[in-house]
Design a protein around this motif. Sequence first.
Motif, PDB file in Angstrom:
ATOM      1  N   ASP A  54       0.858  -1.187   0.000  1.00 31.59           N
ATOM      2  CA  ASP A  54       0.000   0.000   0.000  1.00 31.59           C
ATOM      3  C   ASP A  54       0.894   1.238   0.000  1.00 31.59           C
ATOM      4  N   ARG A  55       0.936   1.949  -1.120  1.00 26.21           N
ATOM      5  CA  ARG A  55       1.814   3.114  -1.249  1.00 26.21           C
ATOM      6  C   ARG A  55       1.510   4.189  -0.219  1.00 26.21           C
ATOM      7  N   ARG A  56       0.283   4.247   0.250  1.00 21.85           N
ATOM      8  CA  ARG A  56      -0.096   5.304   1.196  1.00 21.85           C
ATOM      9  C   ARG A  56       0.369   5.007   2.615  1.00 21.85           C
ATOM     10  N   ALA A  57       0.693   3.763   2.900  1.00 21.25           N
ATOM     11  CA  ALA A  57       1.037   3.359   4.266  1.00 21.25           C
ATOM     12  C   ALA A  57       2.547   3.330   4.477  1.00 21.25           C
ATOM     13  N   THR A  58       2.918   3.494   5.737  1.00 19.33           N
ATOM     14  CA  THR A  58       4.315   3.431   6.140  1.00 19.33           C
ATOM     15  C   THR A  58       4.466   2.343   7.192  1.00 19.33           C
ATOM     16  N   LEU A  59       5.553   1.639   7.130  1.00 13.37           N
ATOM     17  CA  LEU A  59       5.869   0.613   8.116  1.00 13.37           C
ATOM     18  C   LEU A  59       7.023   1.093   8.992  1.00 13.37           C
ATOM     19  N   ILE A  60       7.097   0.529  10.180  1.00 14.45           N
ATOM     20  CA  ILE A  60       8.153   0.875  11.126  1.00 14.45           C
ATOM     21  C   ILE A  60       8.930  -0.395  11.445  1.00 14.45           C
ATOM     22  N   GLU A  61      10.256  -0.275  11.463  1.00 16.20           N
ATOM     23  CA  GLU A  61      11.080  -1.420  11.865  1.00 16.20           C
ATOM     24  C   GLU A  61      12.226  -0.955  12.746  1.00 16.20           C
ATOM     25  N   LEU A  62      12.706  -1.860  13.572  1.00 15.46           N
ATOM     26  CA  LEU A  62      13.851  -1.578  14.429  1.00 15.46           C
ATOM     27  C   LEU A  62      15.125  -1.486  13.605  1.00 15.46           C
ATOM     28  N   THR A  63      16.019  -0.641  14.036  1.00 13.10           N
ATOM     29  CA  THR A  63      17.355  -0.588  13.445  1.00 13.10           C
ATOM     30  C   THR A  63      18.294  -1.410  14.338  1.00 13.10           C
ATOM     31  N   ASP A  64      19.511  -1.585  13.897  1.00 11.06           N
ATOM     32  CA  ASP A  64      20.502  -2.276  14.733  1.00 11.06           C
ATOM     33  C   ASP A  64      20.722  -1.514  16.046  1.00 11.06           C
ATOM     34  N   ALA A  65      20.673  -0.192  15.981  1.00 12.28           N
ATOM     35  CA  ALA A  65      20.830   0.615  17.206  1.00 12.28           C
ATOM     36  C   ALA A  65      19.663   0.370  18.161  1.00 12.28           C
ATOM     37  N   GLY A  66      18.462   0.202  17.625  1.00 10.46           N
ATOM     38  CA  GLY A  66      17.303  -0.110  18.460  1.00 10.46           C
ATOM     39  C   GLY A  66      17.448  -1.463  19.129  1.00 10.46           C
ATOM     40  N   ARG A  67      17.916  -2.443  18.365  1.00  9.34           N
ATOM     41  CA  ARG A  67      18.140  -3.783  18.940  1.00  9.34           C
ATOM     42  C   ARG A  67      19.215  -3.729  20.034  1.00  9.34           C
ATOM     43  N   ALA A  68      20.272  -2.956  19.791  1.00  7.24           N
ATOM     44  CA  ALA A  68      21.352  -2.832  20.780  1.00  7.24           C
ATOM     45  C   ALA A  68      20.839  -2.171  22.054  1.00  7.24           C
ATOM     46  N   LEU A  69      20.014  -1.137  21.901  1.00  4.59           N
ATOM     47  CA  LEU A  69      19.455  -0.473  23.080  1.00  4.59           C
ATOM     48  C   LEU A  69      18.612  -1.452  23.888  1.00  4.59           C
ATOM     49  N   LEU A  70      17.766  -2.241  23.219  1.00  3.88           N
ATOM     50  CA  LEU A  70      16.932  -3.208  23.930  1.00  3.88           C
ATOM     51  C   LEU A  70      17.777  -4.264  24.637  1.00  3.88           C
ATOM     52  N   ALA A  71      18.862  -4.685  24.012  1.00  4.97           N
ATOM     53  CA  ALA A  71      19.748  -5.661  24.650  1.00  4.97           C
ATOM     54  C   ALA A  71      20.378  -5.050  25.909  1.00  4.97           C
ATOM     55  N   ASP A  72      20.756  -3.769  25.832  1.00  2.52           N
ATOM     56  CA  ASP A  72      21.347  -3.085  26.978  1.00  2.52           C
ATOM     57  C   ASP A  72      20.330  -2.930  28.108  1.00  2.52           C
ATOM     58  N   VAL A  73      19.120  -2.519  27.755  1.00  2.00           N
ATOM     59  CA  VAL A  73      18.063  -2.370  28.768  1.00  2.00           C
ATOM     60  C   VAL A  73      17.786  -3.721  29.431  1.00  2.00           C
ATOM     61  N   SER A  74      17.709  -4.773  28.632  1.00  2.57           N
ATOM     62  CA  SER A  74      17.454  -6.100  29.173  1.00  2.57           C
ATOM     63  C   SER A  74      18.560  -6.524  30.139  1.00  2.57           C
ATOM     64  N   ALA A  75      19.808  -6.287  29.755  1.00  2.00           N
ATOM     65  CA  ALA A  75      20.928  -6.638  30.634  1.00  2.00           C
ATOM     66  C   ALA A  75      20.850  -5.857  31.941  1.00  2.00           C
TER      67      ALA A  75
END
Length: 163
Positions: free
Chosen positions: A108-129
Amino acid sequence: MSPHDDAATDPAPAPAIAGPTAGDESAELLDLLHRLLRDIRRSATSSLGPASQAPGQVRMLRVLQHCDGPLRLGHVASALDVAPRSVTSKVDAAEADGLVRRIADPTDRRATLIELTDAGRALLADVSARRHEGVAGRLDRLAPDERAQLLTLLRRLADDPTP
């Protein structure tokens, strides 16, 4: 007019926020679990320093982490049980921090999707630790036999009683 006369015109003091009533063990358990988990989450995110993310922001990132691919804003809002405009501001902030990226929806050209970046994954790993460190620190307050008993009791409470 005496100083006591003014007391009659002063607004009533705000009522105190009551905790669980005595003898209400289920309410006390819920209150204790809520306080413990909230404190662990806050401590983990605030320990990240000046670049720390608000707990709601981390929660949004976790939704993205646990999905099979990029999501539309509406799906993220539903998963968080918030208004879509709240997600837009969270995504804007996370995108500015490099934690997520917007991509075009191929269906759908009108819609936008959101995805995590590597920095987002790294932040979540840090928060989890950091959360694990916070829990370990709290468990260290207990003697080994108390920790074992606590975990045994929590396992029993967490077990599904249905066959």
